[in-house]
Design a protein around this motif. Structure first.
Motif, short mmCIF file in Angstrom:
data_model
loop_
_atom_site.label_atom_id
_atom_site.label_comp_id
_atom_site.label_asym_id
_atom_site.label_seq_id
_atom_site.Cartn_x
_atom_site.Cartn_y
_atom_site.Cartn_z
N ALA A 136 -31.36 27.48 -41.33
CA ALA A 136 -30.53 28.68 -41.24
C ALA A 136 -31.39 29.89 -40.94
CB ALA A 136 -29.78 28.91 -42.56
N PRO A 137 -30.89 30.83 -40.12
CA PRO A 137 -31.62 32.08 -39.87
C PRO A 137 -31.57 32.97 -41.11
CG PRO A 137 -29.45 32.20 -38.91
CD PRO A 137 -29.58 30.80 -39.46
N ASP A 138 -32.30 34.07 -41.06
CA ASP A 138 -32.15 35.05 -42.13
C ASP A 138 -31.03 36.03 -41.76
OD1 ASP A 138 -33.28 36.72 -40.21
OD2 ASP A 138 -35.23 36.81 -41.19
N ALA A 139 -30.70 36.92 -42.68
CA ALA A 139 -29.59 37.86 -42.44
C ALA A 139 -29.87 38.75 -41.25
CB ALA A 139 -29.35 38.70 -43.70
N LEU A 140 -31.13 39.15 -41.06
CA LEU A 140 -31.47 40.00 -39.92
C LEU A 140 -31.23 39.27 -38.61
CD1 LEU A 140 -32.52 42.74 -39.01
CD2 LEU A 140 -34.86 41.82 -39.17
N GLY A 141 -31.50 37.97 -38.60
CA GLY A 141 -31.23 37.19 -37.40
C GLY A 141 -29.75 37.17 -37.05
N VAL A 142 -28.90 37.07 -38.06
CA VAL A 142 -27.45 37.10 -37.82
C VAL A 142 -27.04 38.46 -37.26
CG1 VAL A 142 -25.17 36.94 -38.90
CG2 VAL A 142 -26.99 35.39 -39.61
N LEU A 143 -27.61 39.53 -37.82
CA LEU A 143 -27.29 40.87 -37.33
C LEU A 143 -27.77 41.06 -35.89
CD1 LEU A 143 -28.20 42.97 -40.51
CD2 LEU A 143 -25.92 42.39 -39.69
N ASP A 144 -28.98 40.60 -35.60
CA ASP A 144 -29.57 40.81 -34.27
C ASP A 144 -28.87 39.98 -33.19
OD1 ASP A 144 -31.40 42.67 -35.08
OD2 ASP A 144 -33.08 41.27 -35.24
N HIS A 145 -28.58 38.73 -33.49
CA HIS A 145 -28.14 37.80 -32.46
C HIS A 145 -26.63 37.56 -32.44
CE1 HIS A 145 -32.27 36.78 -31.40
NE2 HIS A 145 -32.53 36.76 -32.69
N LEU A 146 -25.95 37.97 -33.50
CA LEU A 146 -24.50 37.74 -33.56
C LEU A 146 -23.72 39.04 -33.62
CD1 LEU A 146 -22.36 35.52 -33.69
CD2 LEU A 146 -22.61 35.52 -36.18
N MET A 147 -24.10 39.91 -34.57
CA MET A 147 -23.34 41.15 -34.76
C MET A 147 -23.63 42.18 -33.68
SD MET A 147 -21.84 40.27 -37.52
CE MET A 147 -21.12 41.80 -38.05
N PRO A 164 -12.86 34.24 -27.55
CA PRO A 164 -13.36 33.18 -28.44
C PRO A 164 -14.56 32.44 -27.84
CG PRO A 164 -10.98 33.17 -28.39
CD PRO A 164 -11.41 34.15 -27.35
N GLU A 165 -14.53 32.24 -26.52
CA GLU A 165 -15.64 31.54 -25.87
C GLU A 165 -16.94 32.35 -25.97
OE1 GLU A 165 -11.80 30.20 -24.56
OE2 GLU A 165 -12.70 32.21 -24.44
N TYR A 166 -16.83 33.66 -25.78
CA TYR A 166 -18.01 34.51 -25.87
C TYR A 166 -18.56 34.51 -27.30
CZ TYR A 166 -20.91 38.69 -26.09
OH TYR A 166 -21.94 39.56 -26.31
N VAL A 167 -17.69 34.65 -28.28
CA VAL A 167 -18.13 34.71 -29.68
C VAL A 167 -18.74 33.38 -30.11
CG1 VAL A 167 -17.34 35.02 -32.06
CG2 VAL A 167 -16.45 36.50 -30.25
N ASP A 168 -18.10 32.26 -29.73
CA ASP A 168 -18.66 30.95 -30.07
C ASP A 168 -20.02 30.75 -29.38
OD1 ASP A 168 -16.62 30.22 -31.73
OD2 ASP A 168 -15.57 28.98 -30.26
N GLY A 169 -20.16 31.29 -28.16
CA GLY A 169 -21.44 31.19 -27.46
C GLY A 169 -22.55 31.91 -28.20
N LEU A 170 -22.23 33.06 -28.80
CA LEU A 170 -23.23 33.78 -29.60
C LEU A 170 -23.68 32.93 -30.79
CD1 LEU A 170 -21.73 37.40 -29.74
CD2 LEU A 170 -23.67 36.61 -28.35
#
Length: 204
Positions: free
Chosen positions: A159-170, A186-192
Motif C-alpha cells: 500500500a502507498p502512504d497517505a501522501l501518495g494517495v493525495l499526489d496520485h489520486l486526489m 468512472p473510467e478516468y477515476v479507475d485509471g488513477l
C-alpha cells in the motif's frame, strides 16, 4: 393490627434522554448556519456573530466549543468529508480506493464543487490560527487515509502512504476540475487508482 408498611407510590418515570441532547442540537444548528452562510456569501465574509445569530445560539457557545471561527470552519469541512466521502472498508485496497475515489469525484463535481479547496485557501489567508486549523484538518484526513492503508498492510497488501494517495489520486482530480480539463468519468477515476497501485508495486 396490621403492622405492614404502607405501599409508597412509584416514582414517576424519568423521560429518556435523546442521544446527544442539547450539545448535538447546537452542533447541528451551527454547522447548518456555516453551510448556509458559505453558500450565500462565500468563505471569509462572515463572523462568529453572524453564525451565532443564524444558529440561534450565543457567541460564547461557539467560542467555548470551537475556540475560533477558523477551527469551526475546519470542523465543518471535516464533518462534510466524513459524511460524503467516508473511508470505505471493502476488504481489499483496490476496492477501498475505487469506492473512495468515486465518492471524492462525486463530491468535487457536485453543486458546491471545490468547497474544501476554497476553505483551505481561505484558512491560509486568515493568519496563524487559520494555518493551524488548515493543518489540523489535513492531518486528520491523512490519519483517516492511513487507517485505510494500514488495514491493507495488515492483510498483506502493498500500500502507498497517505501522501501518495493525495499526489496520485486526489491532486489529479482536483486539478482536472479546477482547470476544466475534462469530466471525472468512472473510467478516468479507475485509471488513477490503477496507476497508483501500479506505481506503488513497482516502487523500490
Amino acid at each position: 393490627m396490621d403492622e405492614r408498611q404502607p405501599t409508597l407510590p412509584a416514582a414517576p418515570a424519568q423521560p429518556a434522554r435523546r442521544p446527544g441532547g442539547r450539545a448535538a442540537r447546537v452542533g447541528t444548528a451551527v454547522h447548518q448556519a456555516v453551510t448556509g452562510l458559505i453558500s450565500e456569501r462565500g468563505y471569509g465574509t462572515f463572523s462568529v456573530a453572524d453564525v451565532a445569530a443564524r444558529a440561534g445560539v450565543a457567541d460564547s457557545s461557539i467560542y467555548r466549543r470551537w475556540g475560533s471561527l477558523e477551527k469551526l470552519l475546519a470542523d465543518v469541512a471535516l464533518n462534510r468529508l466524513n459524511t460524503r466521502s467516508p473511508m470505505p472498508d471493502t476488504g481489499s485496497l483496490a476496492g477501498d480506493l475505487r469506492v473512495y475515489a468515486a465518492a471524492v469525484a462525486r463530491e468535487i463535481t457536485g453543486p458546491e464543487g471545490l468547497a474544501l479547496l476554497r476553505l483551505a485557501i481561505a484558512l491560509e489567508s486568515s493568519g496563524q490560527e487559520g494555518l493551524q486549523a488548515r493543518d489540523d484538518l489535513l492531518a486528520e484526513r491523512a490519519r483517516q487515509l492511513d487507517s485505510m492503508l494500514d488495514r491493507a498492510r495488515e492483510r498483506g497488501e502493498p500500500a502507498p502512504d497517505a501522501l501518495g494517495v493525495l499526489d496520485h489520486l486526489m491532486a489529479p482530480m482536483y486539478i482536472r476540475v479546477l482547470f476544466g480539463l475534462g469530466p471525472l468519468t468512472p473510467e478516468y477515476v479507475d485509471g488513477l487508482v490503477d496507476r497508483l497501485l501500479s506505481f506503488d508495486c513497482q516502487a523500490p
